[in-house]
Design an enzyme around this catalytic site. Sequence first.
Site, short mmCIF file in Angstrom:
data_model
loop_
_atom_site.label_atom_id
_atom_site.label_comp_id
_atom_site.label_asym_id
_atom_site.label_seq_id
_atom_site.Cartn_x
_atom_site.Cartn_y
_atom_site.Cartn_z
N LYS A 233 64.03 -38.32 -0.71
CA LYS A 233 64.44 -37.43 0.37
C LYS A 233 63.24 -36.72 1.01
CE LYS A 233 68.75 -38.37 0.21
NZ LYS A 233 69.35 -39.12 1.35
N THR B 20 81.56 -36.57 -2.46
CA THR B 20 81.38 -37.97 -2.08
C THR B 20 81.30 -38.83 -3.34
OG1 THR B 20 78.97 -37.73 -2.11
CG2 THR B 20 80.10 -37.28 -0.02
#
Length: 425
Positions: free
Chosen positions: A231, A270
């Site tokens: 990330k 998720t």
Amino acid sequence: MPLPFIASLVFEGLPPWFPDPYLLLKSGTALSALAATKWYSSGRLNTSERKLHGRVVLLTGGTSGIGAAVAQELASRGAQLVLLTRHEQADPFLVEYIQDLRERTNNHLIYAETCDLSSLYNIRKFATKWIDNSPPRRLDMIVLCASTLTPPGGKRTETEEGIETTWMVNYLANFHLLGILSPAIKAQPFDRDVRIVIPTCSSYIGSPKLEMNQVLDSKYWTPGKAYARSKLAMMVFAKAFQKHLDAYKRPDGLPMNAKVVIVDPGFARTPGMRRWLTRGSLLGLMLYMIFYLFAWLFLKSPFMAAQSFLYAAMDGIFIRVPGGKLVKECIEVDCARKDVEDEEVAKKLWEGSDKLIETVEKESAIKRAKLKQKEKEKEEEKKSAEQVEEIEALINTIKKGKAKESTKKNSGADKKSKTPGKEAK
């Protein structure tokens, strides 16, 4: 009726059936605290609206989690969606998913293209096919929602090309895809609002420094470090890619119109988050289901997590400001690490990524060539075997024919020898 009731309250006090006021106060306070917590953890709604009819959007990760919510919201506003998936276009799941999405959004301009983010070769096949189109295909937006992670305690895995999976899918695949699509982005008309929406996660704050030797070395690998590092790399690349686009000089002399927007959607319920919380185990899944109330209370729904993506895709402010902004909860925020803006870090990352891709693609090309040669040799061997079989079958047929002829001749001679009277006549 109200007056006697009020009088009884004043002179006689509360009726016996009325609950204890102190209990009501405690219950009301607890419910208010829960409601406030849920409201705060759900995040902000996108307040920017925009019609997207006729706009072409490339979307990765659009079949599950936050990506599926983004796909539905963009499609419902009329965007022409091109979903990049690892599935083949004829895959039953993908066919049914697209048909269902078309029906729910009343938008039939939704398609799928095969682009496996775990394969550099597959990415190159798709991207080169896209940019080889003449005239250049319209491209208004690229939204990169695809991501993967290894649960805590999980083992390090590599793709078929030998790259660590988290690094490949979360960063290198996007670097490779945008690098090849760069000419298509630059070729868009000046008056077209082109956006590249790149996701991140607050885990980047705790990431180790971006050293390519550590990225590729398994002894520096843990699930958490691998995810956070990927990330951070995406954020560094996003800033560098914006500078790369801004440095391009258009033939018409006008400034570059493409803008990069980095989005932190927050923590959501998720499939990836579920894998992380459950550690990929059945016991973890059981505990997750038992304590689901806490997940519901503190984690966003995919729809709410998609709001920052929608804000980045639709708000008009990004047309007027420089690119490379970070968005969280539908507002612009500052990066928490200075090395995100460090040009030296970006340069090393870019060069290291280019070198890694070049090395891996060369090795993969050699492997494919060898495999193709083997298949060709097998095909030739098969053809040779078939030809030998045909020749042998032909020889056997000829032999059988000759044997039949000789048998007929022998039988005819025997008949003649048995009837001498007829020969005398």
